[in-house]
Design a protein around this motif. Sequence first.
Motif, short mmCIF file in Angstrom:
data_model
loop_
_atom_site.label_atom_id
_atom_site.label_comp_id
_atom_site.label_asym_id
_atom_site.label_seq_id
_atom_site.Cartn_x
_atom_site.Cartn_y
_atom_site.Cartn_z
N GLY A 147 -67.51 1.72 75.44
CA GLY A 147 -66.90 2.28 74.24
C GLY A 147 -66.57 1.20 73.23
O GLY A 147 -66.77 1.38 72.02
N ALA A 148 -66.09 0.06 73.72
CA ALA A 148 -65.77 -1.06 72.82
C ALA A 148 -67.04 -1.58 72.15
O ALA A 148 -67.04 -1.89 70.95
CB ALA A 148 -65.10 -2.18 73.60
N ALA A 153 -69.82 0.17 71.56
CA ALA A 153 -70.29 1.19 70.62
C ALA A 153 -69.47 1.16 69.32
O ALA A 153 -70.02 1.29 68.22
CB ALA A 153 -70.22 2.58 71.26
N VAL A 154 -68.16 1.00 69.45
CA VAL A 154 -67.31 0.89 68.25
C VAL A 154 -67.71 -0.35 67.45
O VAL A 154 -67.76 -0.31 66.21
CB VAL A 154 -65.82 0.81 68.65
CG1 VAL A 154 -64.96 0.43 67.46
CG2 VAL A 154 -65.36 2.16 69.21
N GLY A 155 -68.02 -1.43 68.14
CA GLY A 155 -68.47 -2.64 67.46
C GLY A 155 -69.75 -2.40 66.67
O GLY A 155 -69.92 -2.91 65.56
N VAL A 207 -70.72 0.43 65.30
CA VAL A 207 -70.37 1.22 64.12
C VAL A 207 -69.72 0.34 63.06
O VAL A 207 -70.08 0.39 61.88
CB VAL A 207 -69.43 2.38 64.50
CG1 VAL A 207 -68.92 3.10 63.26
CG2 VAL A 207 -70.15 3.37 65.42
N LEU A 208 -68.77 -0.50 63.47
CA LEU A 208 -68.07 -1.37 62.52
C LEU A 208 -69.03 -2.36 61.85
O LEU A 208 -68.95 -2.60 60.64
CB LEU A 208 -66.95 -2.13 63.24
CG LEU A 208 -65.77 -1.29 63.74
CD1 LEU A 208 -64.78 -2.16 64.51
CD2 LEU A 208 -65.07 -0.60 62.57
N TYR A 209 -69.94 -2.92 62.64
CA TYR A 209 -70.90 -3.88 62.09
C TYR A 209 -71.82 -3.20 61.08
O TYR A 209 -72.11 -3.76 60.01
CB TYR A 209 -71.72 -4.48 63.23
CG TYR A 209 -72.79 -5.44 62.75
CD1 TYR A 209 -72.45 -6.71 62.29
CD2 TYR A 209 -74.13 -5.06 62.74
CE1 TYR A 209 -73.43 -7.59 61.85
CE2 TYR A 209 -75.11 -5.94 62.29
CZ TYR A 209 -74.76 -7.19 61.86
OH TYR A 209 -75.72 -8.05 61.41
N GLY A 214 -73.95 0.01 74.72
CA GLY A 214 -72.76 0.82 74.51
C GLY A 214 -73.02 2.29 74.76
O GLY A 214 -72.31 2.94 75.54
#
Length: 314
Positions: free
Chosen positions: A130-131, A133-135, A137-139, A254
């Motif tokens: 999950g961490a 995958a969030v990375g 999206v943020l990138y 992710g």
Amino acid sequence: MLFAWIGIAAGAGLLYVGAEGLVRGSASLAVRLGLTPLVIGLTVVAMGTSMPEMVVSVDAALDGRGGLAVGNVVGSNIGNIGLILALAALVSPLAVKAQILRLDMPVLMVVSLLLVALLADGALGRLEAGALAVGAVLYTVFNLRLARRESAAVQAEFAEALPAPAGSAGRDLTLVIGGLALLVLGARVLVLSAVAIATGAGLSEVVIGLTVVAVGTSLPELATSVVAARKGEGDIAVGNVIGSNLFNILGILGVTALIRPLDAGGLAMADLWLMVGFTALLGVFMFTGTRVRRGEGAVLLLLYVAYIAYLLLR
């Protein structure tokens, strides 16, 4: 065994054709929707060329073959630098944009080291996934914000590299749907054939994932980077590889481990550290001359050949 190798070739071919159709169809649709070429390149094209790795890794994970799923990503990241970027540099020296030096390359280095830490216990759980995958999206969001400030020259360069819309929107949709279908079919054929070869030759699924499967799923990146290098668009070739490697770790691992936690116990820490080593060496080459020269491409290629030999002999 012969049929398994034919299956590998057929699966890789289906992945290449599927990714090509997906990228062309989705890029054309994005142009029709009014998105800029740079945004399309950073999102549709970058993720589209990584779809073979995504589909193969998810398919392997659902079969309970976590080593093959992780080996595919690690092997693809090593191959993207040691094989694909090296070949592109041999075709033509690759210029490197300042943004890649300031942002993308340091981020890739940090993310690569993070993956080593996360896989130290031989597994990747849903919380860790999950961490990642969030990375991803943020990138992606951050890159899209930066894209709004790019110059007209950069926009024009990406516009030249992308296929112009042809035919109707219905044709574009057909390409997208057909491309996805070929990706799924190609992934299934490639995974089953790779497992058969590994079993018959006494090789581990991880080694097959690091070599044959990794190269097969990286064909879209190979085509994109070499064509960009021949056109003198070295920054697109470099950006394609850096972006793909980032998406492989953050997005593919992710998403895959969110669907099913991965057991990568068969993956040696040496493979992960070699991935970090290739990334660091590429960074040194880029920072020392703001380009990747032919001689440096030759060094990367020789190291990759030595790595493949090491895998087959260990």
